[in-house]
Design a protein around this motif. Structure first.
Motif, PDB file in Angstrom:
ATOM      1  N   TYR A 113       0.790  -1.184  -0.001  1.00 42.89           N
ATOM      2  CA  TYR A 113       0.028  -0.009   0.000  1.00 42.89           C
ATOM      3  C   TYR A 113       0.855   1.362   0.024  1.00 42.89           C
ATOM      4  CZ  TYR A 113      -4.628  -2.123   0.580  1.00 42.89           C
ATOM      5  OH  TYR A 113      -5.876  -2.590   0.357  1.00 42.89           O
ATOM      6  N   TYR A 114       1.766   1.293   0.757  1.00 37.21           N
ATOM      7  CA  TYR A 114       2.740   2.257   0.931  1.00 37.21           C
ATOM      8  C   TYR A 114       3.467   2.630  -0.672  1.00 37.21           C
ATOM      9  CZ  TYR A 114       6.990   5.085   1.779  1.00 37.21           C
ATOM     10  OH  TYR A 114       7.721   6.148   1.484  1.00 37.21           O
ATOM     11  N   TRP A 115       3.913   1.587  -1.295  1.00 43.72           N
ATOM     12  CA  TRP A 115       4.363   1.741  -2.600  1.00 43.72           C
ATOM     13  C   TRP A 115       3.341   2.188  -3.711  1.00 43.72           C
ATOM     14  CZ3 TRP A 115       9.212   2.995  -3.207  1.00 43.72           C
ATOM     15  CH2 TRP A 115      10.075   2.699  -2.636  1.00 43.72           C
ATOM     16  N   LEU A 116       2.077   1.680  -3.462  1.00 45.18           N
ATOM     17  CA  LEU A 116       1.270   2.368  -4.105  1.00 45.18           C
ATOM     18  C   LEU A 116       0.980   3.695  -4.088  1.00 45.18           C
ATOM     19  CD1 LEU A 116      -1.167   1.472  -6.267  1.00 45.18           C
ATOM     20  CD2 LEU A 116      -2.970   1.405  -4.327  1.00 45.18           C
ATOM     21  N   GLY A 117       1.006   4.293  -2.997  1.00 50.88           N
ATOM     22  CA  GLY A 117       1.111   5.829  -2.700  1.00 50.88           C
ATOM     23  C   GLY A 117       2.383   6.440  -3.385  1.00 50.88           C
ATOM     24  N   GLU A 118       3.555   5.755  -3.320  1.00 44.22           N
ATOM     25  CA  GLU A 118       4.574   6.514  -4.013  1.00 44.22           C
ATOM     26  C   GLU A 118       4.581   6.368  -5.571  1.00 44.22           C
ATOM     27  OE1 GLU A 118       7.310   7.585  -2.897  1.00 44.22           O
ATOM     28  OE2 GLU A 118       8.196   6.833  -0.925  1.00 44.22           O
ATOM     29  N   ILE A 119       3.757   5.307  -6.051  1.00 47.81           N
ATOM     30  CA  ILE A 119       3.690   5.233  -7.439  1.00 47.81           C
ATOM     31  C   ILE A 119       2.547   6.440  -7.914  1.00 47.81           C
ATOM     32  CG2 ILE A 119       2.436   4.018  -9.460  1.00 47.81           C
ATOM     33  CD1 ILE A 119       3.246   1.434  -7.578  1.00 47.81           C
ATOM     34  N   TYR A 120       1.609   6.626  -7.094  1.00 44.35           N
ATOM     35  CA  TYR A 120       0.752   7.634  -7.734  1.00 44.35           C
ATOM     36  C   TYR A 120       1.266   9.011  -7.386  1.00 44.35           C
ATOM     37  CZ  TYR A 120      -3.117   4.561  -8.526  1.00 44.35           C
ATOM     38  OH  TYR A 120      -4.010   3.347  -8.850  1.00 44.35           O
ATOM     39  N   LEU A 121       2.281   9.204  -6.285  1.00 41.83           N
ATOM     40  CA  LEU A 121       2.933  10.428  -6.196  1.00 41.83           C
ATOM     41  C   LEU A 121       3.835  10.974  -7.284  1.00 41.83           C
ATOM     42  CD1 LEU A 121       3.008  12.724  -3.912  1.00 41.83           C
ATOM     43  CD2 LEU A 121       4.932  11.459  -2.966  1.00 41.83           C
ATOM     44  N   ILE A 122       4.429   9.928  -7.893  1.00 45.18           N
ATOM     45  CA  ILE A 122       5.449   9.930  -8.831  1.00 45.18           C
ATOM     46  C   ILE A 122       4.659  10.415  -9.980  1.00 45.18           C
ATOM     47  CG2 ILE A 122       6.792   8.858 -10.497  1.00 45.18           C
ATOM     48  CD1 ILE A 122       7.834   7.147  -8.543  1.00 45.18           C
ATOM     49  N   GLN A 123       3.335   9.973 -10.296  1.00 47.72           N
ATOM     50  CA  GLN A 123       2.545  10.277 -11.601  1.00 47.72           C
ATOM     51  C   GLN A 123       1.906  11.411 -11.196  1.00 47.72           C
ATOM     52  OE1 GLN A 123       0.269   6.338 -11.843  1.00 47.72           O
ATOM     53  NE2 GLN A 123       1.671   5.960 -13.543  1.00 47.72           N
TER      54      GLN A 123
END
Lengths: 447, 193, 264
Positions: free
Chosen positions: C184-194
């Motif tokens: 879940y944490y990395w999902l946040g990171e992905i969306y933050l990058i995008q």
């Protein structure tokens, strides 16, 4: 006699083969020294003047009795205005006109809402060279950011003004200044009933034009080499299109292609070692890559529809191009490794001539809807497309190497002028200089 | 011309179909029935007359010998072709390189001339209107010229007799910016060398 | 008749092959003008077919694009739903807490008064404080491998769309584990990058609210603040940062939070 004029390429300073090169340089210098003491025209802000950082460039002090050939402070003011990042205070509204830090009262400038103040004084030395001493102050921090001295010959004064503009711009914004970059463009005029094409370069504000090539036949699509020393372009001299490569300083040039059919849309690769171009020698218009060393060409796209207007991604891993394989021109991206093409634009029935922003994150292109054309912008991460509505133009804009500005030609009736827009589409400026029949502007890389 | 041609195609296919059916159904079929043969003869006669009978000059075919008739037909066709061949510009729709059916007769006349004059050659100049990007327009002009070339080649003209060049939007015949000017500028010019 | 049949066959063949050979047509002596006409006709047929192919190609491309967009939206709705479930669970536990503690609890729970306004984070930390530290299920080899795919797509391939797909597959297959929280944490990171800030906020909120005792929680809370700041929600960002410092003073994220707080 008439026949001879047709199809002849008249040599111009800069276009000449070696024996003439010395003359070309001489002619260039002559042109520069002949510059009169001009009244610098002020850049017209057509939209969004109030968005930049407030800065005051106080009129420079001039040593007594000197006639100054260039209005250095006005040039700097114009530059900062057209960067789109500054809002310039009119000299008429200044409360005091200090020329040196000792006489600067921060309070005056705070009152006027200014964040930065630039001061300077210009002096002519005994050897005829000019010295500009200049300072930049941060009003809120009450701090001096620059104190410097620049010297230049009379002929180099404009260049000096551009150089100083870069320093001020870079100090305040931390972004590369683009005021010493250059513009390549083509003019098409009617002279004695015949069309005349000229390939020219100038300073980025359109001043100091130099003609590189003159022809009765079309000249198109200039593109700068990554080192800024050469141009490639298309010329129809002899009645057929060919792709040419020309060294700017010497004027030496060579024809790279003369294939059957199209020879068009040449662009340099980011490493400067190859070109992408559009050829139709094998039937349909397709993108080819030419390695400059060997001159070998390799076909990259294969489709019976039109494929043209290629432009590299800054990382060199992919390129974008225009294809009408879906019935109308749209922009596609080809991955170099896999060879797969993917369509990028889905809004409107005319999207063409795309170029990457220098950071590779967005594309700028010509977008047509209802048969009107604007600069379109595509965010590559989100796939969102938008239109810079205040920029009606149907030719590819030139992109500033710092990614902050686009330059393009607008038409009103028969007159054409150079305009700039910030890449966010918020501010537009019209350059005061006029070049009759100007088209195809291309922005040089940083020097 | 167009309906004539379609009718001919349909006729061909029908005949092929009929012939196919009859050979499988009956072994002792000697060929055409009298009615079929008559119909076919009539069809041919109708066809050959349809080409030559443009002006209806009152002289009946029977009055001329076979040679005379052929010479007259050829002369008349040549005259007709010559008229059509005066038309040297083919027009296109916006952002399209499709040859319109209305251009067909003119192009066929050029094809016929190039066919019978093996030494003649043409340069096809493709042009576009000023709208859109210059490089795309160069490609569009090229494709217009290529389309005309394809048509001529399909009509038996040797490839060696045809050259193409595209000027894109660089050589308008009408420099104003109106729909009328645009439609005049979207064209292929057929230049005899 | 003998001449007509082969001519029609040739015609049919040419139609099938889609290629026109002028020579083969003109080799029939039976009136070359007639054959010229049929190849002229074929020219138009092919021209129309090509136009049709282009039109279809265009439709195909547009529909593929539509499908891709719908898929993305579908994923985003999934996160949205997940967040709402968390939110509902939160309120339920708040209500239960309140009932257990009786009327005196209302005064002692700062931030609970905001619960009604839907301030997820404030409510979370409060209720989280009263919860015991959990033991998270440790992954087996298959789970580790599946998690490795997410990492590879993010760090090596930088193919964020497919990485997000992998996260969704992962949390569905391996719910409520130690690595689930990381996912879940990395999902946040992905969306933050995008720069998909709405989705990033939701993903970080899931970690912050549902797994506030997990070792990724301080990072997630900090990144939530970064997301809020980028969204222009300065006050929310400030609050989140203060919570990082208050709740996780020894975490790596605490000095980062102090830093960012200073520049807000």
């Amino acid at each position: 006699m008439y026949n001879q004029i047709m199809d002849t390429v008249r040599p111009q300073p800069g276009t000449l083969s070696r024996p003439w090169a010395g003359f070309a340089v001489a002619a260039l210098l002559l042109l520069l020294t002949a510059l009169p003491a001009r009244a610098e025209l002020v850049i017209q802000v057509t939209e969004g003047a109030d968005r930049g950082i407030p800065i005051a460039v106080v009129p420079f002090a001039v040593s007594s009795g000197e006639e100054v050939p260039e209005e250095i402070a006005t040039i700097i003011r114009n530059n900062l205005t057209m960067s789109g990042d500054f809002q310039l205070l009119e000299p008429g509204r200044m409360l005091s006109l200090p020329t040196f830090g000792d006489t600067l009262h921060y309070r005056d400038w705070r009152l006027l809402g200014q964040q930065f103040v630039m001061l300077g004084s210009l002096e002519r030395q005994d050897d005829g060279r000019y010295v500009l001493e200049y300072e930049l102050y941060d009003v809120s921090q009450q701090r001096r950011l620059i104190r410097s001295r620049a010297t230049a010959s009379r002929q180099q004064l404009r260049q000096m003004a551009h150089h100083v503009s870069n320093r001020v711009y870079e100090t305040v914004t931390g972004i590369d200044g683009i005021f010493t970059t250059r513009l390549a463009f083509v003019t098409r005029t009617r002279e004695g009933g015949d069309l005349l094409y000229r390939l020219r370069i100038s300073d980025i504000d359109g001043v100091n034009p130099v003609t590189l090539l003159e022809s009765d036949e079309p000249i198109l699509s200039p593109d700068w080499s990554p080192d800024g020393k050469e141009l490639v372009y298309v010329s129809f001299e002899g009645g057929r299109p060919g792709i040419y490569r020309q060294t700017i300083a010497s004027g030496e040039r060579e024809r790279l292609t003369e294939f059957r059919g199209l020879n068009s849309a040449p662009v340099w690769s980011p490493d400067g070692k190859s070109l992408l171009m559009t050829l139709s020698k094998d039937g349909s218009a397709d993108i080819y890559r030419m390695v400059l060393g060997s001159r070998n060409v390799e076909q990259l796209t294969r489709h019976w529809a039109i494929n043209t207007e290629a432009s590299w991604a800054p990382d060199g891993r992919s390129f974008v191009y225009t294809s009408d394989r879906s019935g109308s021109p749209q922009i596609y991206q080809m991955d170099r490794r896999s060879g797969d093409s993917k369509r990028l634009t889905f809004e409107g029935n005319y999207n063409a001539s795309a170029q990457f922003s220098p950071d590779g994150k967005s594309l700028y292109f010509v977008h047509g809807r209802d048969r009107q054309f604007f600069i379109g912008m595509l965010d590559l991460e989100s796939g969102n497309q938008r239109i810079l509505h205040r920029t009606p133009t149907d030719e590819a804009p030139g992109i500033a190497p710092n990614g902050r500005l686009l330059i393009y030609v607008t038409r009103q009736g028969n007159s054409r002028s150079l305009e700039l827009t910030t890449t966010d589409g918020r501010s537009q400026f019209r350059l005061p200089i006029e070049h009759e029949g100007i088209r195809d502007p291309a922005w040089s890389p940083l020097p | 011309m167009k309906t004539m041609n379609l009718r001919f195609l349909v006729m061909l296919l029908l005949l092929a179909f009929v012939a196919g059916c009859s050979t499988t159904d009956t072994q002792d079929d000697a060929g055409l029935t009298d009615e079929e043969a008559a119909a076919q003869a009539e069809e041919r006669a109708a066809r050959s007359r349809a080409f030559g009978a443009g002006s209806g000059d009152g002289i009946s075919d029977e009055d001329l010998s076979q040679e005379e008739r052929a010479a007259r037909d050829a002369r008349r066709a040549a005259e007709e072709g010559e008229d059509l061949r005066q038309e040297r510009v083919i027009y296109f729709d916006f952002d399209s390189a499709e040859i319109k059916r209305e251009s067909r007769a003119v192009l066929e006349a050029h094809a016929a001339y190039l066919n019978s004059n093996g030494n003649a050659s043409v340069t096809l100049q493709g042009h576009t209107d000023e709208r859109g990007t210059k490089e795309y327009n160069l490609a569009l002009g090229e494709r217009r010229a290529e389309a005309v070339k394809q048509f001529l080649v399909v009509n038996d003209v040797r490839r060696g007799q045809i050259e193409t060049v595209s000027y894109g939007e660089e050589r308008p015949v009408n420099e104003s910016s109106s729909e009328e000017a645009y439609s005049e500028n979207r064209r292929v010019e057929i230049d005899y060398n | 008749m003998q001449q007509v049949i082969p001519a029609s066959l040739v015609l049919a063949l040419m139609l099938a092959a889609g290629a026109v050979s002028a020579q083969s047509v003109s080799s029939f002596q039976d009136g070359s003008d007639r054959e010229g006409q049929s190849s002229g006709e074929l020219f138009f047929v092919i021209q129309e077919l090509r136009q049709e192919v282009r039109r279809l190609q265009g439709q195909l491309e547009e529909q593929a694009n539509q499908i891709e967009r719908l898929n993305r939206q579908g994923r985003e709705r999934y996160v949205d739903l997940d967040e709402r479930l968390v939110d509902v669970g939160q309120r339920l536990s708040t209500v239960e807490d309140g009932m257990a503690k009786g009327s005196s609890a209302a005064g002692s729970g700062p931030g609970l008064s905001q619960g009604g306004s839907g301030n997820l984070v404030a409510g979370t930390v409060d209720s989280g404080a009263s919860r015991d530290r959990r033991n998270y299920r440790q992954p087996d080899d298959a789970e580790r491998a599946a998690y490795g795919i997410i990492q590879k797509r993010i760090h090596e391939e930088k193919d964020y769309d497919r990485a997000a797909d992998a996260v969704y597959d992962f949390v569905e297959k391996y719910p409520e584990g130690d690595l689930t929280v990381n996912a879940y944490y990395w999902l946040g990171e992905i969306y933050l990058i995008q720069k998909n800030l709405d989705q990033a906020r939701r993903a970080f909120s899931i970690v912050v609210s549902r797994y506030d005792d997990h070792r990724k929680a301080p990072d997630a809370l900090y990144k939530l603040a970064v997301t809020q700041q980028q969204r222009g929600d300065k006050e929310d960002a400030r609050r989140s940062l203060e919570q990082v410092i208050a709740r996780y003073p020894n975490a790596d994220a605490a000095p980062l939070a102090r830093n960012l707080l200073g520049s807000l």
